[in-house]
Design an enzyme around this catalytic site. Structure first.
Site, PDB file in Angstrom:
ATOM      1  N   ARG A 188       0.849  -1.192   0.000  1.00  0.00           N
ATOM      2  CA  ARG A 188       0.000   0.000   0.000  1.00  0.00           C
ATOM      3  C   ARG A 188       0.885   1.242   0.000  1.00  0.00           C
ATOM      4  NH1 ARG A 188      -5.024   1.696  -1.448  1.00  0.00           N
ATOM      5  NH2 ARG A 188      -6.215   2.687   0.233  1.00  0.00           N
ATOM      6  N   THR A 233      -9.190   0.225  -9.946  1.00  0.00           N
ATOM      7  CA  THR A 233      -8.480  -0.886  -9.319  1.00  0.00           C
ATOM      8  C   THR A 233      -8.606  -2.128 -10.185  1.00  0.00           C
ATOM      9  OG1 THR A 233      -8.980   0.072  -7.156  1.00  0.00           O
ATOM     10  CG2 THR A 233      -8.344  -2.222  -7.156  1.00  0.00           C
ATOM     11  N   THR A 272      -3.912  -1.145  -7.489  1.00  0.00           N
ATOM     12  CA  THR A 272      -4.669   0.071  -7.802  1.00  0.00           C
ATOM     13  C   THR A 272      -3.782   1.293  -8.002  1.00  0.00           C
ATOM     14  OG1 THR A 272      -6.508   1.457  -7.008  1.00  0.00           O
ATOM     15  CG2 THR A 272      -4.939   0.706  -5.364  1.00  0.00           C
ATOM     16  N   ASP A 332      -7.546   8.610  -0.627  1.00  0.00           N
ATOM     17  CA  ASP A 332      -8.203   7.503   0.067  1.00  0.00           C
ATOM     18  C   ASP A 332      -8.178   7.707   1.578  1.00  0.00           C
ATOM     19  OD1 ASP A 332      -9.655   5.567  -1.177  1.00  0.00           O
ATOM     20  OD2 ASP A 332      -8.126   4.023  -1.135  1.00  0.00           O
ATOM     21  N   SER A 383      -7.932   0.697   3.048  1.00  0.00           N
ATOM     22  CA  SER A 383      -8.253   0.145   1.738  1.00  0.00           C
ATOM     23  C   SER A 383      -9.441  -0.796   1.838  1.00  0.00           C
ATOM     24  CB  SER A 383      -7.049  -0.622   1.184  1.00  0.00           C
ATOM     25  OG  SER A 383      -7.392  -1.303  -0.009  1.00  0.00           O
ATOM     26  N   SER A 384     -10.270  -0.795   0.790  1.00  0.00           N
ATOM     27  CA  SER A 384     -11.342  -1.787   0.673  1.00  0.00           C
ATOM     28  C   SER A 384     -10.878  -3.035  -0.060  1.00  0.00           C
ATOM     29  CB  SER A 384     -12.539  -1.172  -0.072  1.00  0.00           C
ATOM     30  OG  SER A 384     -13.150  -0.167   0.696  1.00  0.00           O
ATOM     31  N   GLY A 429     -13.346  -2.064  -7.263  1.00  0.00           N
ATOM     32  CA  GLY A 429     -14.661  -1.468  -7.065  1.00  0.00           C
ATOM     33  C   GLY A 429     -14.763  -0.436  -5.969  1.00  0.00           C
ATOM     34  N   GLY A 430     -13.622   0.106  -5.472  1.00  0.00           N
ATOM     35  CA  GLY A 430     -13.722   1.078  -4.389  1.00  0.00           C
ATOM     36  C   GLY A 430     -14.348   0.448  -3.160  1.00  0.00           C
TER      37      GLY A 430
END
Length: 571
Positions: free
Chosen positions: A107, A389, A407, A429, A448-449, A470-471
């Site tokens: 990340r 993403t 992403t 984010d 993060s999702s 997909g966020g």
């Protein structure tokens, strides 16, 4: 049992010896050659060229991690709206020998000079998203390249320099623009219309690239040659690092990022977060990923009768929506890159049961966050997660697997390019407002999702893998597919193709036109009126190992494919 002559003769016959052969003249028949078992390998990704790049590495004897590097390098070229070497990722790796699940956290991180209010305007209000996303401040320190290098150094079988050939040659020779990429290139999105994007997406005659045209990227080909030769330092030190810093420092809202920030980036190796579901074990990344949210949601679903109802039952979808809303309420309140996330409490069986008890056959008011054991008081969250993403899966011939979600944050990131790749806008984010669990801080990773997931059998052998872009809707997309694959026992492709429903707070977004009219009406009568969403389509890739074979699927909403190949037997 008494051994008779007949038994003795049978025993001799079984060993290939003759009962009548004279002493000293016995010959042993040569054993019949036994064919080594075929080895199957699998790749699913969002573009056929990325799948082939991964398969080519596997054909050469590479590992799942080797192939993942090749897939990501190609996706950065052919699906630049979604991921790239200027972004970040979570890789979940399954080891077939040790049965361990390891998470490689690549990340992005906030620069050392980042401040909690850096996305606030001079008027004391949050910056508009368009203003923020196009700014230099939007870019976090990229993490995917350093993360992949760490994982490949530990689990690779090929040389690092062998993993970029397909992507480098495709960048130099060009590839055909798909309808999906062509749509984003020619959209009104701000990042598609920045100076860098307009310069890149132009034909020689000055016209804008469109679907079916050939797109070349010589700058990216040159960078990949240096990356292959120099390793990750080609990104984090030297000329590329200098160009990244210069590019994010341009404009009114300049970044504080320095070359020292890039040189100091370190991926984090974490233990996979696992929890049982039905007869399986689900393993996903821990915070700052939302894996705990996915596992909590599935644990609540397990306490309902959704599985017995099936995909055509409106009550099943209503209960699914209510479980989703409960999960998002907890996830939004507690999860971030902070030490106080109550991971154990959110998965505590008694707490999960108490939340599941709130699920009825009709939708209630928007739920509030609960108080899981060990939680500090729930905090108001002001994060606006957007889309951009990709996800892919690799299983090598030895049974090792990679499930990776990657992403650049929004479509084409910030719209700023360096060396042929887009820079991420991952700082957006974080929460723009300095409150809640996802506040900006130096070195911090935004929540993060992304929840790349592996599925294990009770003995921890590999059962499958799943993931999606997909966020914030990722959690809805992945959980829907898991219900279809496991509870409703659908083929993976059919589970992926089920209508999407993302229930969060007061909204029930999804694919209203994909629910049968009678089913849609019955859900609405129970308080779940599905409306077309405004976010990113799902891009699910999944696989289950059933009867010793890969049952894989790629999301029909995107350009992806899922392929299985047979590899030569090990000598």
């Amino acid at each position: 049992m008494k051994l008779t002559r007949a038994h003795f003769l049978l025993a001799l016959a079984a060993t290939g010896l003759s009962a009548c052969a004279p002493r000293g003249a016995v010959e042993t028949a040569a054993p019949a050659p036994v064919a080594a078992p075929e080895r199957q390998a699998f790749v699913a990704a969002a573009h056929p060229l990325a799948v082939e790049a991964g398969l080519n590495v596997l054909r050469k004897g590479g590992s799942a991690v080797d192939a993942a590097v090749a897939v990501q390098a190609m996706l950065s070229l052919v699906e630049p709206q979604s991921s790239g070497l200027g972004g970040g990722a979570f890789m979940v790796r399954y080891d077939a020998k040790t049965k361990a699940v390891t998470v490689y956290d690549g990340r992005e991180t906030a620069p050392a000079g980042a401040t909690p209010d850096m996305l606030m305007g001079p008027d004391g209000k949050p910056l508009g998203f368009r203003t923020a996303v196009l700014s230099g401040r939007a870019t976090g320190v990229p993490g995917v390249v350093r993360m992949m290098a760490l994982a490949q150094g530990q689990h690779g079988k090929l040389k690092w320099r062998e993993l970029f050939t397909d992507a480098e040659q495709t960048a130099a020779n060009g590839f055909t623009v798909t309808a999906r990429l062509g749509r984003f290139i020619n959209s009104g999105g701000p990042q598609a219309n920045t100076p860098d994007s307009l310069a890149y997406f132009r034909n020689a005659d000055g016209s804008k690239i469109k679907t079916g045209d050939t797109l070349r990227n010589p700058a990216y080909a040159a960078f990949l040659r240096r990356l292959a030769a120099q390793g990750p330092d080609a990104m984090y030190k030297g000329e590329t690092a200098r160009r990244i810093v210069a590019r994010v420092r341009e404009g009114d809202l300049a970044s504080s990022m320095t070359e020292a920030d890039l040189a100091a980036y370190k991926p984090v190796v974490r233990e996979g977060l696992c929890n049982p579901y039905r007869s399986y074990i689900l393993c996903a990344p821990p915070p700052p990923s939302s894996g705990v949210g996915l596992l909590q949601l599935m644990a609540m679903i397990e306490r309902t009768d959704i599985g017995a109802r099936g995909p055509n039952d409106p009550v099943a979808w209503v209960k699914y929506a209510e479980a989703s809303r409960l999960m998002y309420a907890d996830r939004d309140a507690y999860v971030g890159d902070i030490a106080t996330v109550p991971v154990k409490g959110m998965l505590d069986p008694s707490y999960v049961a108490s939340r599941a008890a709130l699920i009825g056959e009709r939708a209630g008011p928007a739920p509030q966050a609960g108080t899981p054991p060990g939680a500090i008081a729930a905090r108001i969250d002001a994060t606006n997660e957007v889309a951009g993403t990709s996800h892919f899966i690799v299983i090598d011939g030895d049974g090792n697997a990679v499930s990776m979600t990657t992403t650049v944050e929004s479509f084409f990131g910030t719209g700023r390019m360096v060396d042929g790749f887009f820079l991420n806008n991952q700082m957006t984010d974080f929460s723009f407002v300095p409150q809640g669990p996802n506040v900006i801080a130096p070195g911090k990773r935004p929540r993060s999702s992304m929840v790349p997931t592996v599925i294990l059998n009770p003995d921890r052998s590999l059962a499958g893998a799943i993931g999606s872009p997909g966020g914030n809707a990722i959690l809805g997309y992945v959980s829907k597919a898991l219900v279809g694959m496991i509870d409703w026992k659908l083929p993976v492709a059919d589970a992926i193709a089920l209508p999407n429903l993302v229930a969060r707070g007061t909204s029930f977004n999804g694919e209203a036109d994909k629910f049968a009219p009678a089913l849609h009406a019955a859900m609405a009568e129970r308080g779940v009126t599905v409306r077309g969403g405004t976010g990113e389509d799902s891009g699910l890739h999944g696989v289950m190992i059933r009867d010793g074979k890969f049952d894989g699927g790629a999301d029909p909403r995107r350009d992806g494919v899922a392929k299985t190949i047979t590899l030569p037997a090990r000598k």
